[in-house]
Design an enzyme around this catalytic site. Structure first.
Site, short mmCIF file in Angstrom:
data_model
loop_
_atom_site.label_atom_id
_atom_site.label_comp_id
_atom_site.label_asym_id
_atom_site.label_seq_id
_atom_site.Cartn_x
_atom_site.Cartn_y
_atom_site.Cartn_z
N LEU A 75 1.86 3.91 38.72
CA LEU A 75 2.90 4.54 37.90
C LEU A 75 2.33 5.65 37.03
CD1 LEU A 75 4.89 1.41 36.68
CD2 LEU A 75 5.64 3.09 38.35
N GLY A 76 1.09 5.49 36.59
CA GLY A 76 0.48 6.48 35.73
C GLY A 76 -0.91 6.05 35.33
N GLY A 132 -4.09 6.87 32.12
CA GLY A 132 -4.41 7.52 30.85
C GLY A 132 -5.79 7.14 30.39
N GLY A 133 -6.04 7.36 29.11
CA GLY A 133 -7.37 7.13 28.57
C GLY A 133 -7.80 5.69 28.59
N PHE A 134 -6.85 4.74 28.66
CA PHE A 134 -7.20 3.34 28.58
C PHE A 134 -7.07 2.59 29.91
CE2 PHE A 134 -5.65 4.09 24.12
CZ PHE A 134 -6.92 4.22 23.60
N GLY A 135 -6.70 3.26 30.98
CA GLY A 135 -6.62 2.57 32.25
C GLY A 135 -5.45 3.06 33.09
N VAL A 179 -1.73 2.08 35.32
CA VAL A 179 -0.55 1.21 35.30
C VAL A 179 0.04 1.16 36.71
CG1 VAL A 179 1.65 0.73 34.18
CG2 VAL A 179 -0.10 2.03 32.97
N LYS A 213 -0.83 -3.26 33.57
CA LYS A 213 -1.82 -2.33 33.02
C LYS A 213 -3.21 -2.93 33.17
CE LYS A 213 -3.40 1.04 30.37
NZ LYS A 213 -3.30 2.46 30.68
N ASP A 237 0.74 4.70 16.85
CA ASP A 237 0.73 5.75 17.88
C ASP A 237 2.14 6.07 18.35
OD1 ASP A 237 -0.61 7.66 19.31
OD2 ASP A 237 -1.18 6.34 20.95
#
Length: 647
Positions: free
Chosen positions: A328-329, A331-334, A336, A351, A447
């Site tokens: 799905l996407g 980012g900086g943390f892993g 999904v 995630k 955030d």
């Protein structure tokens, strides 16, 4: 057959089975059947390839076709290949087998060779930069092909290229046509029962006059290496005065039956035993791999969180093995992944977060479990977690419409109207009020931004990404921790105190209000300097008496002027640099619900200097080793700062 200067050579099709006998030049093709052997078969007389033609008669054009078969001694393990060759000599006494195909040796690949070959190569030789171990190549004076391609033929019925395996042992046909006028060499291959395809495999611009001498020999060369193969030419047609005559496939000889050697009997005895041993090894390895694939990390203290823990096996199957098509996407943390739980057929977002420290893991999982108890219609529900090796997996409700920023800032999603935007703003405000005041503990999100707001099937906004969230008891003070968040949403006091509060969440929400109303990111450095910072620009529009000028142009004025003005001014109020001047989330909800009136703010009470101070905090915040990132939705960080919670 005459081959004088006034007569073009034309060979009648040859329908004899050509078998090679060790390098003897002859019309019958001698093909190598032993390890590291070579063989040649050439037409007995040289043909005229005169480059000084008389009249309009071509001396260089030619056409040939032949049916061949490569039968490896061991299935799928061939020993090099064969080549159709045009050579000034039939003397290959200095040639070596293996990768040189019986034509050259390591010191004979020179421009003075005057050799043209079309190779059928079954071994990938790095020395010649072969593309693979199953290709057709055009060679000029060496075996480093000037043009090559994997062995395929074009099917006019299926309208695509179909692969052929040279060492399959099946007969195949090859056509080679050279047009002197066009200076083009075409090479075509197909199974033996398939007519010549209408698209060649290779079409190489080539000036044969630079290669050919006045008289040249035509024929075949072949070699084996450590592994042996039988090479057969079942029929051959060659013409230097037009198209080669078609071969009548029905007249071709059959391939001989391979003699069973003593080695074969030994193999028959050995293979069942070897197969049994391999089977045991494979079953054992499969069992170990299966256990490793689903292996989890589970400590005794986690038993109290049992209902919220998912098995890795179930998550692996739900996401189809975490395949890229389920992504799905990222980012900086892993990353999904989308998944469907087999037990309930429920769609979820999984995630995958890396963690490299066990410090604070118990507290961190306790915090996850605590957040899993949050219940609000405008929050993305955290359903549970799983721990495996160096990974933490978090399971959330699946939001089919993705993140809000895609609707605001890209053309991937349709434009949201003002009614939808205002409803999303109210929903996120309601969620923050729940986190700050209505749950059993105070939850600081830390955030808040458009990319962390997800939209459900009805385009309702849900606040997600609790990767930076912190909990503390009502009535107590939040503790100092490392500064985290996203530039453009960070309250200026964070740079001075390092202490996140509900007021710093309100600051970020103020920027979010302007983001949604204006359709702009908080910082856009590509704009003119006075428009780079969104808060400053909205304030400037208000100062000159045109605050509605800051609204998103994509709305085309289709909004309630009172609501737009309320959202823009409320965004400025929440973004004040002094925390005491910001409203709390309960007051924000009262303004958005129309239960309280936003008093007219005076321009002198909202000074530009105050906002400049906020913007100057960016550089200071960036100097912190923070868990900063413009990360994707569903994030939950598990780095050291989160695990230890900075305590």
């Amino acid at each position: 057959m005459k081959t004088n200067s006034s007569t073009m050579a034309s060979m009648e099709p040859t329908y004899i089975l050509m078998e090679l006998q060790k390098s003897t030049p002859m019309v019958c093709f001698s093909l190598p059947t032993f390890q590291k052997s070579l063989g040649h078969a050439f037409y007995r007389s040289p043909l005229s390839f005169s480059t000084s033609s008389s009249g309009s008669i071509s001396r260089l054009s030619f056409s040939t076709s032949f049916v061949f078969a490569i039968v490896p001694e061991s299935p799928n393990l061939g020993g090099h290949g064969l080549a159709f060759t045009i050579s000034p000599s039939m003397n290959f006494s200095q040639a070596v087998p293996s990768q040189y195909l019986g034509l050259f040796n390591s010191s004979k690949c020179l421009s003075a060779n005057h050799v043209l070959a079309v190779e059928l190569d079954t071994i990938s030789s790095p020395e010649f930069k072969d593309i693979d171990d199953n290709h057709v190549g055009v060679d000029v004076n060496s075996l480093k092909s000037v043009e090559s391609a994997p062995t395929t033929y074009f099917s006019s019925e299926e309208m695509k290229n179909i692969s052929l395996e040279l060492i399959s042992g099946n007969p195949m046909q090859l056509w080679i046509d050279y047009d002197e006028a066009q200076q083009t060499l075409n090479v075509t291959v197909a199974p033996v029962r398939i007519p010549k395809p209408n698209r060649p495999l290779l079409s190489k611009p080539l000036d044969l006059s630079r290669i050919a001498l006045e008289y040249m020999y035509v024929g075949f060369s072949s070699s084996t290496g450590t592994l042996a193969s039988d090479h057969y030419i079942l029929g051959w047609s060659f013409n230097k005065s037009g198209l080669a005559q078609n071969l009548e496939i029905s007249k071709l000889p059959s391939l001989p039956q391979r003699k069973r050697s003593q080695k074969s009997f030994e193999m028959i005895m050995i293979l069942p035993v070897a197969a049994a041993v391999i089977l045991v090894i494979v079953i054992g390895a499969a069992y170990i791999i299966r256990r490793k694939r689903y292996e989890e990390v589970c400590d005794e203290w986690e038993s109290e969180y049992g209902p919220q823990r998912f098995s890795y096996k179930n998550l692996y199957k739900a996401t189809k093995g975490f395949k890229e098509r389920q992504l799905l996407g990222a980012g900086g943390f892993g990353k999904v992944y989308r998944g469907t739980l087999a037990t309930s057929n429920e769609q979820v977002a999984v995630k995958k977060v890396s963690h490299d420290s066990k410090q604070g893991m118990k507290e961190f999982v306790a915090e996850i479990a605590c957040m899993g108890r949050l219940r609000h219609r405008n929050l993305v529900q955290l359903l549970g977690y799983c721990r495996r090796r160096g990974e933490l997996l978090l399971v959330y409700d699946y939001m089919p419409n993705g993140s809000l920023d895609k609707f605001l800032f890209s053309n991937e999603k349709p434009n949201l109207n003002w009614l939808q935007r205002f409803r999303i703003l109210r929903g996120v405000a309601s969620a923050l009020l729940y986190l700050h005041e209505e749950w059993e503990q105070v939850v600081l999100h830390r955030d808040v931004k458009a990319s962390n707001v997800l939209l459900d099937a009805d385009l309702n906004g849900r606040l997600g990404d609790f990767g930076l969230a912190r909990l503390y008891d009502h009535g107590s003070e939040p503790q100092t921790t490392r500064v985290v968040g996203t530039v453009g949403y960070l309250a200026p006091e964070l740079a001075r105190t390092g202490k996140a509060t509900t007021s710093s969440d309100v600051f970020a929400f103020g920027t979010f209000l302007l983001e949604v109303a204006c359709g702009r990111r908080p910082i856009e450095l590509h704009r003119v300097p006075e428009e780079e910072i969104l808060v400053d620009w909205v304030l400037e529009c208000w100062k000159r008496g045109g605050i509605h000028d800051a609204s998103d142009p994509k709305l085309e004025g289709n909004y309630l002027a009172e609501e737009m003005e309320l959202v823009l001014k409320l965004g400025l109020l929440c973004s004040q640099s002094m925390p005491a001047m910001r409203p709390n989330m309960r007051q924000v909800m009262q303004y958005l619900d129309g239960n309280a009136t936003l008093l007219d703010m005076q321009l002198d009470s909202v000074s530009i200097d105050a906002f400049t101070e906020s913007n100057e905090a960016f550089d200071l915040v960036m100097s912190f080793p923070s868990s900063f990132g413009n990360c994707s939705v569903y994030s939950l960080s598990s780095n050291r700062s989160n695990l230890s919670k900075g305590r």
